[in-house]
Design a protein around this motif. Structure first.
Motif, mmCIF file in Angstrom:
data_model
loop_
_atom_site.group_PDB
_atom_site.id
_atom_site.type_symbol
_atom_site.label_atom_id
_atom_site.label_comp_id
_atom_site.label_asym_id
_atom_site.label_seq_id
_atom_site.Cartn_x
_atom_site.Cartn_y
_atom_site.Cartn_z
ATOM 1 N N THR A 294 42.165 51.307 17.876
ATOM 2 C CA THR A 294 43.376 51.512 18.309
ATOM 3 C C THR A 294 43.341 51.598 19.919
ATOM 4 O OG1 THR A 294 43.976 52.846 16.653
ATOM 5 C CG2 THR A 294 45.278 53.163 18.451
ATOM 6 N N GLU B 206 59.471 58.315 20.967
ATOM 7 C CA GLU B 206 60.175 57.159 21.396
ATOM 8 C C GLU B 206 60.344 56.630 22.654
ATOM 9 O OE1 GLU B 206 63.057 54.915 18.151
ATOM 10 O OE2 GLU B 206 63.201 56.762 18.147
ATOM 11 N N THR C 216 51.271 54.838 17.510
ATOM 12 C CA THR C 216 51.284 55.371 16.137
ATOM 13 C C THR C 216 52.394 54.661 15.135
ATOM 14 O OG1 THR C 216 51.235 57.276 14.616
ATOM 15 C CG2 THR C 216 52.754 57.314 16.697
ATOM 16 N N THR C 217 51.868 54.487 14.066
ATOM 17 C CA THR C 217 52.644 53.533 13.146
ATOM 18 C C THR C 217 53.530 54.623 12.230
ATOM 19 O OG1 THR C 217 51.221 53.541 11.606
ATOM 20 C CG2 THR C 217 51.267 51.549 13.023
ATOM 21 N N ASP C 218 53.242 55.847 12.364
ATOM 22 C CA ASP C 218 53.865 57.064 11.611
ATOM 23 C C ASP C 218 55.212 57.606 12.271
ATOM 24 O OD1 ASP C 218 51.624 56.888 10.037
ATOM 25 O OD2 ASP C 218 50.795 58.521 10.545
ATOM 26 N N ASP C 219 56.264 57.918 11.488
ATOM 27 C CA ASP C 219 57.442 58.426 12.063
ATOM 28 C C ASP C 219 57.100 59.773 11.916
ATOM 29 O OD1 ASP C 219 58.537 55.969 12.769
ATOM 30 O OD2 ASP C 219 59.659 56.039 10.835
ATOM 31 N N GLN C 220 56.212 60.436 12.654
ATOM 32 C CA GLN C 220 55.743 61.659 12.597
ATOM 33 C C GLN C 220 56.429 62.696 13.431
ATOM 34 O OE1 GLN C 220 51.654 61.669 13.773
ATOM 35 N NE2 GLN C 220 50.740 60.677 11.616
ATOM 36 N N SER D 274 57.738 50.739 18.817
ATOM 37 C CA SER D 274 56.502 51.453 18.979
ATOM 38 C C SER D 274 57.131 53.083 19.278
ATOM 39 C CB SER D 274 55.664 51.121 20.169
ATOM 40 O OG SER D 274 55.111 49.772 20.206
ATOM 41 N N ARG D 275 55.987 53.843 18.534
ATOM 42 C CA ARG D 275 56.061 55.099 18.772
ATOM 43 C C ARG D 275 54.762 55.895 19.510
ATOM 44 N NH1 ARG D 275 60.540 57.599 16.807
ATOM 45 N NH2 ARG D 275 59.664 59.516 16.563
ATOM 46 N N SER E 60 55.608 62.253 17.473
ATOM 47 C CA SER E 60 55.535 60.797 18.050
ATOM 48 C C SER E 60 56.756 60.677 18.894
ATOM 49 C CB SER E 60 55.430 59.879 17.159
ATOM 50 O OG SER E 60 56.454 59.694 16.292
#
Length: 158
Positions: free
Chosen positions: A126, A85, A76-80, A55-56, A83
């Protein structure tokens, strides 16, 4: 003479229904370490509905406030770039936020901060998490104006 409508009671109506004990879910807690990390114990992570290794989170605070009283974590699912970790520790997971906490008035180096985790609905199904901060620092002593009668001075002549 007219017959009156009479309602008769049964023995079941005379006893109170037994209330079932609903076990209250234990409060989900964590703390801010002296290094400025949000620390989530393993027990708290187990009760939350996400996988901490994959998860992020987007992390934010209420806009327009000078000092942070609660933080908001939204998965969030994006590797923005926005975000964060979770890092695995021995018995916990943590998110490093030292500079952000310092800039927003959380003195984690000198005071111990605990937080309670409460889920909230963010958008489109969400579930986000609100971390309500609680400082363990003692309250400052009241130095305001004295109330009541003035103390009698023994040195005063009168």
């Amino acid at each position: 003479m007219k017959a009156k409508a009479i309602k008769f009671f049964s023995p079941e109506e005379n006893s109170e229904p037994k209330s079932k004990r609903t076990e209250k879910a234990p409060a989900l807690k964590g703390y801010i370490s002296g290094a400025g990390k949000l620390v989530f114990p393993s027990k708290t992570i187990e009760q939350l509905d996400f996988n901490p290794d994959q998860s992020r989170f987007m992390i934010g605070a209420q806009e327009g406030k000078r000092k942070i009283k609660s933080l908001f974590l939204v998965p969030t699912t994006d590797d923005q770039a926005v975000s964060f970790e979770m890092a695995k520790g021995a018995k916990n997971y943590s998110i490093s936020l030292a500079v952000i906490l310092q800039k927003n008035g959380v003195d984690y180096a000198n005071n111990k901060y605990n937080f309670t985790v409460a889920p909230f609905d963010y958008e489109e199904g969400t579930t986000g998490y609100e971390l309500q901060l609680e400082s363990q620092a003692p309250k400052a002593e009241y130095t305001g104006k004295r109330r009541g009668r003035k103390p009698k001075n023994e040195n005063q002549e009168g």
